[in-house]
Scaffold this active site. Structure first.
Site, PDB file in Angstrom:
ATOM      1  N   CYS A 143      36.206  33.450 -19.584  1.00  0.00           N
ATOM      2  CA  CYS A 143      34.991  32.627 -19.558  1.00  0.00           C
ATOM      3  C   CYS A 143      34.497  32.575 -18.117  1.00  0.00           C
ATOM      4  O   CYS A 143      35.297  32.647 -17.179  1.00  0.00           O
ATOM      5  CB  CYS A 143      35.347  31.231 -20.053  1.00  0.00           C
TER       6      CYS A 143
ATOM      7  N   CYS B  93      22.876  18.600  -7.994  1.00  0.00           N
ATOM      8  CA  CYS B  93      23.540  17.879  -9.084  1.00  0.00           C
ATOM      9  C   CYS B  93      24.291  16.660  -8.499  1.00  0.00           C
ATOM     10  O   CYS B  93      25.210  16.836  -7.676  1.00  0.00           O
ATOM     11  CB  CYS B  93      24.504  18.810  -9.807  1.00  0.00           C
TER      12      CYS B  93
ATOM     13  N   CYS C  87      28.160  16.464  -8.230  1.00  0.00           N
ATOM     14  CA  CYS C  87      28.964  17.630  -7.852  1.00  0.00           C
ATOM     15  C   CYS C  87      29.393  17.667  -6.382  1.00  0.00           C
ATOM     16  O   CYS C  87      28.564  17.668  -5.475  1.00  0.00           O
ATOM     17  CB  CYS C  87      28.211  18.908  -8.189  1.00  0.00           C
TER      18      CYS C  87
ATOM     19  N   ARG D 237      36.389  20.123 -26.094  1.00  0.00           N
ATOM     20  CA  ARG D 237      37.344  20.180 -24.969  1.00  0.00           C
ATOM     21  C   ARG D 237      37.382  18.869 -24.182  1.00  0.00           C
ATOM     22  O   ARG D 237      36.362  18.411 -23.682  1.00  0.00           O
ATOM     23  CB  ARG D 237      36.988  21.347 -24.041  1.00  0.00           C
TER      24      ARG D 237
ATOM     25  N   CYS E  94      38.855  30.434 -17.141  1.00  0.00           N
ATOM     26  CA  CYS E  94      37.442  30.236 -16.826  1.00  0.00           C
ATOM     27  C   CYS E  94      37.210  30.274 -15.315  1.00  0.00           C
ATOM     28  O   CYS E  94      37.823  29.517 -14.566  1.00  0.00           O
ATOM     29  CB  CYS E  94      36.978  28.898 -17.393  1.00  0.00           C
TER      30      CYS E  94
ATOM     31  N   CYS F  11      26.681  25.048  -2.513  1.00  0.00           N
ATOM     32  CA  CYS F  11      25.684  25.299  -3.554  1.00  0.00           C
ATOM     33  C   CYS F  11      24.340  24.659  -3.194  1.00  0.00           C
ATOM     34  O   CYS F  11      24.291  23.522  -2.750  1.00  0.00           O
ATOM     35  CB  CYS F  11      26.188  24.751  -4.890  1.00  0.00           C
TER      36      CYS F  11
ATOM     37  N   CYS G 155      29.591  28.041 -24.503  1.00  0.00           N
ATOM     38  CA  CYS G 155      30.319  26.822 -24.167  1.00  0.00           C
ATOM     39  C   CYS G 155      29.340  25.891 -23.456  1.00  0.00           C
ATOM     40  O   CYS G 155      28.855  26.225 -22.369  1.00  0.00           O
ATOM     41  CB  CYS G 155      31.499  27.164 -23.252  1.00  0.00           C
TER      42      CYS G 155
HETATM   43  N1  SAM Z   1      27.267  26.148 -10.714  1.00  0.00           N
HETATM   44  C1  SAM Z   1      27.417  26.385 -12.088  1.00  0.00           C
HETATM   45  C2  SAM Z   1      26.671  25.391 -12.944  1.00  0.00           C
HETATM   46  O1  SAM Z   1      26.359  24.307 -12.491  1.00  0.00           O
HETATM   47  O2  SAM Z   1      26.407  25.728 -14.097  1.00  0.00           O
HETATM   48  C3  SAM Z   1      28.866  26.407 -12.536  1.00  0.00           C
HETATM   49  C4  SAM Z   1      29.899  25.454 -11.942  1.00  0.00           C
HETATM   50  S1  SAM Z   1      29.655  23.714 -12.255  1.00  0.00           S
HETATM   51  C5  SAM Z   1      30.824  22.994 -11.168  1.00  0.00           C
HETATM   52  C6  SAM Z   1      30.289  23.512 -13.927  1.00  0.00           C
HETATM   53  C7  SAM Z   1      30.245  22.155 -14.553  1.00  0.00           C
HETATM   54  O3  SAM Z   1      31.237  21.317 -13.989  1.00  0.00           O
HETATM   55  C8  SAM Z   1      28.976  21.335 -14.393  1.00  0.00           C
HETATM   56  O4  SAM Z   1      27.981  21.703 -15.290  1.00  0.00           O
HETATM   57  C9  SAM Z   1      29.474  19.935 -14.699  1.00  0.00           C
HETATM   58  O5  SAM Z   1      29.307  19.651 -16.070  1.00  0.00           O
HETATM   59  C10 SAM Z   1      30.957  19.987 -14.342  1.00  0.00           C
HETATM   60  N2  SAM Z   1      31.251  19.101 -13.207  1.00  0.00           N
HETATM   61  C11 SAM Z   1      30.986  19.338 -11.912  1.00  0.00           C
HETATM   62  N3  SAM Z   1      31.366  18.305 -11.134  1.00  0.00           N
HETATM   63  C12 SAM Z   1      31.876  17.368 -11.968  1.00  0.00           C
HETATM   64  C13 SAM Z   1      32.427  16.063 -11.769  1.00  0.00           C
HETATM   65  N4  SAM Z   1      32.484  15.525 -10.558  1.00  0.00           N
HETATM   66  N5  SAM Z   1      32.869  15.388 -12.837  1.00  0.00           N
HETATM   67  C14 SAM Z   1      32.799  15.945 -14.076  1.00  0.00           C
HETATM   68  N6  SAM Z   1      32.287  17.165 -14.320  1.00  0.00           N
HETATM   69  C15 SAM Z   1      31.831  17.870 -13.292  1.00  0.00           C
HETATM   70  C1  DTB Z   2      33.353  21.848 -17.806  1.00  0.00           C
HETATM   71  O1  DTB Z   2      32.595  21.322 -18.629  1.00  0.00           O
HETATM   72  N1  DTB Z   2      34.227  21.211 -17.063  1.00  0.00           N
HETATM   73  C2  DTB Z   2      34.906  22.108 -16.159  1.00  0.00           C
HETATM   74  C3  DTB Z   2      34.379  23.484 -16.608  1.00  0.00           C
HETATM   75  N2  DTB Z   2      33.377  23.148 -17.561  1.00  0.00           N
HETATM   76  C4  DTB Z   2      33.860  24.438 -15.624  1.00  0.00           C
HETATM   77  C5  DTB Z   2      34.645  21.790 -14.718  1.00  0.00           C
HETATM   78  C6  DTB Z   2      34.992  20.375 -14.356  1.00  0.00           C
HETATM   79  C7  DTB Z   2      34.812  20.243 -12.891  1.00  0.00           C
HETATM   80  C8  DTB Z   2      35.246  18.899 -12.379  1.00  0.00           C
HETATM   81  C9  DTB Z   2      35.000  18.734 -10.948  1.00  0.00           C
HETATM   82  C10 DTB Z   2      35.746  19.670 -10.049  1.00  0.00           C
HETATM   83  O2  DTB Z   2      36.969  19.868 -10.206  1.00  0.00           O
HETATM   84  O3  DTB Z   2      35.116  20.236  -9.131  1.00  0.00           O
HETATM   85 FE1  SF4 Z   3      25.970  23.823  -7.850  1.00  0.00          FE
HETATM   86 FE2  SF4 Z   3      27.722  21.960  -8.576  1.00  0.00          FE
HETATM   87 FE3  SF4 Z   3      25.273  21.923  -9.587  1.00  0.00          FE
HETATM   88 FE4  SF4 Z   3      26.987  23.888 -10.314  1.00  0.00          FE
HETATM   89  S1  SF4 Z   3      27.194  21.714 -10.749  1.00  0.00           S
HETATM   90  S2  SF4 Z   3      24.823  24.111  -9.749  1.00  0.00           S
HETATM   91  S3  SF4 Z   3      28.131  24.130  -8.397  1.00  0.00           S
HETATM   92  S4  SF4 Z   3      25.805  21.640  -7.424  1.00  0.00           S
END
Ligand code: SAM
Ligand code: DTB
Ligand code: SF4
Length: 323
Positions: free
Chosen positions: A128, A56, A59, A260, A96, A52, A188
């Protein structure tokens, strides 16, 4: 009464109230609007993993950090539907699909996602997606394909946002939420705690959510999963007391929403999770993985539901709740 005119001070008073009072009040609100014995079981699937372009800080899928996640192109539709079917058979009522995209592009990948949405919807699951930013037209196309909900988290307060993400703005996030809402798709949106934010940031995020023109139907509360290689790898684990304050405050300020208990559950005991349900959480993710990180074993969840006499909630109940 549903209120969208909460002040930050009111939300702060709730968040900082004595913990047992807070849980009691949230449990009371919860019982007024929901069946406390019901918890929705949802399954996540990463349909496009890693690589990506966003930054973030939490992430593991951001291309710029070196984590153990390797990038994969978009999955094939039949594989996704097979996985959705397994989730349904295992008792999930919401599925989802997540993509590590900054935004949706109008290309063949999006057409494939639309086919995934159609297929999952046809299985009778609440479908979702979480795909990054959407235009109004893309939101409408997803709706037409049968999308039930769209996940797009605010993650933290507007003030702290720049410390966590620099490649997009809070306003971008709110714009997509508006496009989703206008297209008639269930919203959501929630966030993550444990990223070094203050209580004021947590309150600020809940204030933004609870004062949207309409509350999100679904509010995920994630505890940071600190992943090696990300800038937040050394963050200490969130305490259950902080999770409880977030969940209870979300429940009180947005009484109809599904709250959730999302990422971070794997680090919580059954007793801690029980307290979260008491404080108003009424959904979990099941399955061995969230998107890329581990989740609770399904045996653990089965025992927990039995022990607490919790029933899995049926699909599409949200529409019926109008107390
Ligand atoms: N790329 C899209 C976005 O950012 O909207 C969708 C996928 S992203 C992985 C979805 C959500 O996962 C993020 O908004 C974040 O709240 C959650 N998330 C990602 N990494 C995480 C982590 N290490 N711990 C907790 N939540 C996480
Ligand atoms: C949300 O708030 N939590 C979920 C879902 N929406 C998409 C994702 C959590 C991701 C946690 C890190 C991972 O497994 O990559
Ligand atoms: Fe990309 Fe992760 Fe940020 Fe979603 S949360 S935009 S997958 S870097």
């Amino acid at each position: 009464m549903l209120r969208t005119n909460w002040t930050p001070e009111e939300i702060a008073d709730i968040y900082h109230s004595p913990l047992l009072d807070l849980i009691y009040r949230a449990a009371t609100v919860h019982r007024t609007h929901h069946d406390p014995q019901e918890v929705q079981v949802c399954t996540l699937l990463s349909v496009k993993t890693g690589g990506c372009p966003e930054d973030c800080a939490y992430c593991p899928q951001a291309a710029r950090y070196s984590t153990s996640v390797s990038a994969h192109k978009l999955m094939e539709v039949d594989k996704v539907l097979a996985s959705a079917n397994r989730a349904r058979e295992a008792g999930s009522t919401r599925f989802c699909m997540g993509a590590a995209w900054r935004e949706v592009r109008d290309n063949r990948d999006f057409d494939k996602v639309l086919d995934m949405v159609k297929g999952v919807n046809a299985l009778g699951l609440e479908v979702c997606c979480t795909l990054g930013m959407l235009t109004p037209t893309q939101a409408e196309k997803l709706k037409e394909a049968g999308l039930y909900a769209y996940n797009h988290n605010l993650d933290t307060s507007e003030e702290y946002y720049d410390d966590i993400i620099t490649t997009r703005t809070y306003a971008d996030r709110l714009d997509t939420l508006e496009h989703v809402r206008k297209a008639g798709v269930s919203v959501c949106s929630g966030g993550i705690i444990g990223m070094g934010e203050t209580d004021a940031d947590r309150i600020g995020m809940l204030h933004t959510l609870a004062t949207l023109p309409e509350h999100p139907e679904s509010v995920p509360v994630n505890a940071l999963v600190a992943v090696e290689g990300t800038p937040l790898e050394d963050q200490p684990r969130v305490s259950v007391w902080d999770m409880l304050r977030m969940i209870a405050t979300a429940r009180i300020t947005m009484p109809h929403a599904m709250v959730r208990l999302s990422a971070g559950r794997v680090n919580m005991t059954m007793e801690e999770q029980a307290l979260c349900f008491l404080a108003g959480a009424n959904s979990i993710f099941s399955g061995e993985k969230l998107l890329t990180t581990p989740n609770n074993e399904s045996d653990f969840d089965k025992t927990m539901f039995q022990t607490l006499s919790i029933r899995p909630r049926a699909a599409f109940k949200e529409k019926e709740v109008a107390v």
